[in-house]
Design a protein around this motif. Structure first.
Motif, PDB file in Angstrom:
ATOM      1  N   SER A  95      18.751  87.500 110.269  1.00 30.75           N
ATOM      2  CA  SER A  95      18.315  87.498 108.843  1.00 30.75           C
ATOM      3  C   SER A  95      19.613  86.519 108.232  1.00 30.75           C
ATOM      4  O   SER A  95      20.720  86.807 108.563  1.00 30.75           O
ATOM      5  CB  SER A  95      18.472  89.270 108.449  1.00 30.75           C
ATOM      6  N   THR A  96      19.200  86.183 107.019  1.00 33.27           N
ATOM      7  CA  THR A  96      20.386  85.089 106.270  1.00 33.27           C
ATOM      8  C   THR A  96      20.421  85.604 105.212  1.00 33.27           C
ATOM      9  O   THR A  96      19.711  86.349 104.173  1.00 33.27           O
ATOM     10  CB  THR A  96      19.745  83.614 106.560  1.00 33.27           C
ATOM     11  N   GLY A  97      21.322  85.309 104.277  1.00 30.08           N
ATOM     12  CA  GLY A  97      21.544  85.449 103.137  1.00 30.08           C
ATOM     13  C   GLY A  97      20.688  85.005 101.786  1.00 30.08           C
ATOM     14  O   GLY A  97      20.497  85.368 100.791  1.00 30.08           O
ATOM     15  N   THR A  98      20.028  83.758 102.353  1.00 29.88           N
ATOM     16  CA  THR A  98      19.303  82.982 101.582  1.00 29.88           C
ATOM     17  C   THR A  98      17.962  82.864 101.942  1.00 29.88           C
ATOM     18  O   THR A  98      16.837  82.639 101.141  1.00 29.88           O
ATOM     19  CB  THR A  98      19.440  81.591 101.428  1.00 29.88           C
ATOM     20  N   ASP A  99      17.385  83.589 103.248  1.00 29.59           N
ATOM     21  CA  ASP A  99      16.003  84.040 103.835  1.00 29.59           C
ATOM     22  C   ASP A  99      15.715  82.645 104.286  1.00 29.59           C
ATOM     23  O   ASP A  99      14.453  82.438 104.484  1.00 29.59           O
ATOM     24  CB  ASP A  99      15.093  84.473 102.624  1.00 29.59           C
ATOM     25  N   VAL A 114       8.763  90.603  96.421  1.00 29.01           N
ATOM     26  CA  VAL A 114      10.029  90.272  95.598  1.00 29.01           C
ATOM     27  C   VAL A 114      10.593  88.814  96.073  1.00 29.01           C
ATOM     28  O   VAL A 114      10.749  88.662  97.113  1.00 29.01           O
ATOM     29  CB  VAL A 114      11.173  91.344  96.131  1.00 29.01           C
ATOM     30  N   PRO A 115      10.718  87.868  95.003  1.00 25.95           N
ATOM     31  CA  PRO A 115      11.276  86.602  95.339  1.00 25.95           C
ATOM     32  C   PRO A 115      12.637  86.567  96.031  1.00 25.95           C
ATOM     33  O   PRO A 115      13.351  87.606  95.724  1.00 25.95           O
ATOM     34  CB  PRO A 115      10.990  86.098  94.081  1.00 25.95           C
ATOM     35  N   SER A 116      13.066  85.688  96.748  1.00 30.03           N
ATOM     36  CA  SER A 116      14.247  85.473  97.187  1.00 30.03           C
ATOM     37  C   SER A 116      15.323  85.435  95.995  1.00 30.03           C
ATOM     38  O   SER A 116      15.273  84.910  95.072  1.00 30.03           O
ATOM     39  CB  SER A 116      14.316  84.376  98.080  1.00 30.03           C
ATOM     40  N   SER A 117      16.534  86.140  96.407  1.00 27.83           N
ATOM     41  CA  SER A 117      17.533  86.206  95.325  1.00 27.83           C
ATOM     42  C   SER A 117      18.043  84.824  94.936  1.00 27.83           C
ATOM     43  O   SER A 117      18.719  84.583  93.926  1.00 27.83           O
ATOM     44  CB  SER A 117      18.701  87.112  95.783  1.00 27.83           C
ATOM     45  N   VAL A 118      17.763  83.639  95.688  1.00 28.13           N
ATOM     46  CA  VAL A 118      18.126  82.286  95.600  1.00 28.13           C
ATOM     47  C   VAL A 118      17.007  81.529  95.147  1.00 28.13           C
ATOM     48  O   VAL A 118      17.026  80.167  95.228  1.00 28.13           O
ATOM     49  CB  VAL A 118      19.170  81.818  96.895  1.00 28.13           C
ATOM     50  N   LYS A 177      12.512  91.217  89.977  1.00 30.45           N
ATOM     51  CA  LYS A 177      11.263  92.127  90.158  1.00 30.45           C
ATOM     52  C   LYS A 177      10.356  91.486  90.862  1.00 30.45           C
ATOM     53  O   LYS A 177       9.955  90.406  90.972  1.00 30.45           O
ATOM     54  CB  LYS A 177      10.799  92.379  88.739  1.00 30.45           C
ATOM     55  N   ALA A 178       9.782  92.724  91.625  1.00 30.61           N
ATOM     56  CA  ALA A 178       8.479  92.190  92.294  1.00 30.61           C
ATOM     57  C   ALA A 178       7.300  91.694  91.617  1.00 30.61           C
ATOM     58  O   ALA A 178       7.166  91.885  90.233  1.00 30.61           O
ATOM     59  CB  ALA A 178       7.897  93.593  93.206  1.00 30.61           C
ATOM     60  N   THR A 221       4.135  81.995  95.022  1.00 29.54           N
ATOM     61  CA  THR A 221       4.384  82.830  96.307  1.00 29.54           C
ATOM     62  C   THR A 221       5.557  82.163  97.000  1.00 29.54           C
ATOM     63  O   THR A 221       5.612  80.948  96.846  1.00 29.54           O
ATOM     64  CB  THR A 221       2.995  82.869  97.095  1.00 29.54           C
ATOM     65  N   TYR A 222       6.255  82.931  97.545  1.00 26.12           N
ATOM     66  CA  TYR A 222       7.572  82.410  98.318  1.00 26.12           C
ATOM     67  C   TYR A 222       7.384  82.800  99.471  1.00 26.12           C
ATOM     68  O   TYR A 222       7.357  83.771 100.143  1.00 26.12           O
ATOM     69  CB  TYR A 222       8.888  83.284  97.820  1.00 26.12           C
ATOM     70  N   ILE A 223       7.412  81.332 100.268  1.00 24.85           N
ATOM     71  CA  ILE A 223       7.288  81.631 101.834  1.00 24.85           C
ATOM     72  C   ILE A 223       8.375  82.356 102.555  1.00 24.85           C
ATOM     73  O   ILE A 223       8.439  82.687 103.443  1.00 24.85           O
ATOM     74  CB  ILE A 223       6.976  80.200 102.551  1.00 24.85           C
ATOM     75  N   ARG A 224       9.750  81.912 101.922  1.00 19.44           N
ATOM     76  CA  ARG A 224      10.842  82.592 102.584  1.00 19.44           C
ATOM     77  C   ARG A 224      10.744  84.111 102.212  1.00 19.44           C
ATOM     78  O   ARG A 224      11.245  84.812 103.288  1.00 19.44           O
ATOM     79  CB  ARG A 224      12.094  82.096 101.777  1.00 19.44           C
TER      80      ARG A 224
END
Length: 297
Positions: free
Chosen positions: A77-81, A118-122, A145-146, A178-181
């Motif tokens: 797991s990484t901090g940026t996904d 839920v999108p990646s925070s970055v 938010k999701a 959609t976020y693939i990360r």
């Protein structure tokens, strides 16, 4: 003078989408350039770019569905996904016990269809007017938010075992936004070993394909899609007479013509094959919701 049009570019890794836009501006000698849908610096693949008046079409390109090819690394797991972030956790040997091909398939199925993500925070999503990734870099905690998205295809095409990891090559067809990360992160979390993205390539945006794109070295010889040709790939084309085209450009409605539209919007194209604009239904009539500048196209 640069003619308006749509350019398909195959973005290389290491550049931002803004970097590519800057290169296109220099190559074509114009400031009026925009793109439909950001790609992260680590990602490669299709950027749909508008020049001059064709930038007005990008609004209608942004929301179409897309196809990605990606590699998901399970076990970290990484901090940026994705691979640009620091590794925060590694799976223990014991945690791999239940990670069977069948269990991976179950996890993939759970992330297929209409899902809440839920999108990646970055991500580039704005929070109180600021990009989420800027807040994260400033040391602030960001919880997004999701959102509801649709993953219509999520296929595992290959897998490779590494040192405490398992790489999955996947193909994803999905709705805009959609976020693939996030898919990589959520699959890893569901399997109990963590996961992140190590490679991402966008191969399709609606009916635009990366196979038709040019790389940055080919910008000088690149041919643009005309606004009419590009609009017809995104919207239903609607042929209009010279008189109707003139009325639309002057803000008038086409009385009683709403039945000509199958959907809610259409690309109005005149007798010379020039894109007049985008029209929508207004009761029984058609009205322009976007007009192209009246210049040679």
């Amino acid at each position: 003078m640069v003619s308006p049009g749509i350019l398909l570019v195959d973005k290389p890794a290491g550049l931002t989408s803004h970097d590519v836009v800057a290169r296109v501006r220099r190559a074509f000698g114009t400031r009026k350039v925009g793109h439909a849908g950001t790609l992260d610096p680590m990602a490669t693949g299709l950027l749909v770019i508008g020049l001059e008046g064709a930038t007005r079409l990008l609004t209608y390109v942004v929301g179409v569905d897309k196809t990605y090819e990606a590699t998901i690394r399970l076990g970290q797991s990484t901090g940026t996904d994705d691979a640009d972030g620091e590794i925060l956790a590694r799976a223990t040997e014991a945690s791999w016990t239940g990670v069977t091909p069948e269990r991976i398939a179950e996890g993939v199925r759970a992330l297929t269809g209409a899902i809440s993500q839920v999108p990646s925070s970055v991500s580039a999503i704005k929070v109180d007017g600021r990009r989420a990734y800027d807040l994260v870099r400033a040391g602030e905690e960001v919880v997004l938010k999701a959102r509801s998205v649709t993953v219509s295809r999520f296929d595992v095409t290959d897998r490779r075992a590494g040192d405490g990891t398992l790489d999955l090559d996947v193909v994803v067809d999905c709705s805009s936004g959609t976020y693939i990360r996030s898919l990589a992160r959520d699959l890893g979390a569901d399997l109990g070993v963590g996961g992140h993205l190590t490679a991402l390539r966008r191969t399709r945006v609606g009916d635009f394909d990366v196979a038709d794109a040019v790389d940055l070295d080919g910008l000088a010889d690149a041919r643009l899609l005309s606004p009419a040709a590009a609009a017809a790939r995104v919207l239903d084309p609607l042929s209009v007479s010279a008189a109707d085209a003139r009325d639309l450009r002057h803000g008038k409605r086409l009385i009683g013509q709403a039945t000509r539209l199958r959907g809610s919007l259409a690309a109005a194209i005149d007798e010379d094959g020039v894109l007049v604009g985008v029209v929508e239904k207004r009761g029984d009539d058609l009205k322009s919701t976007m007009n192209m500048p009246e210049v040679a196209q």
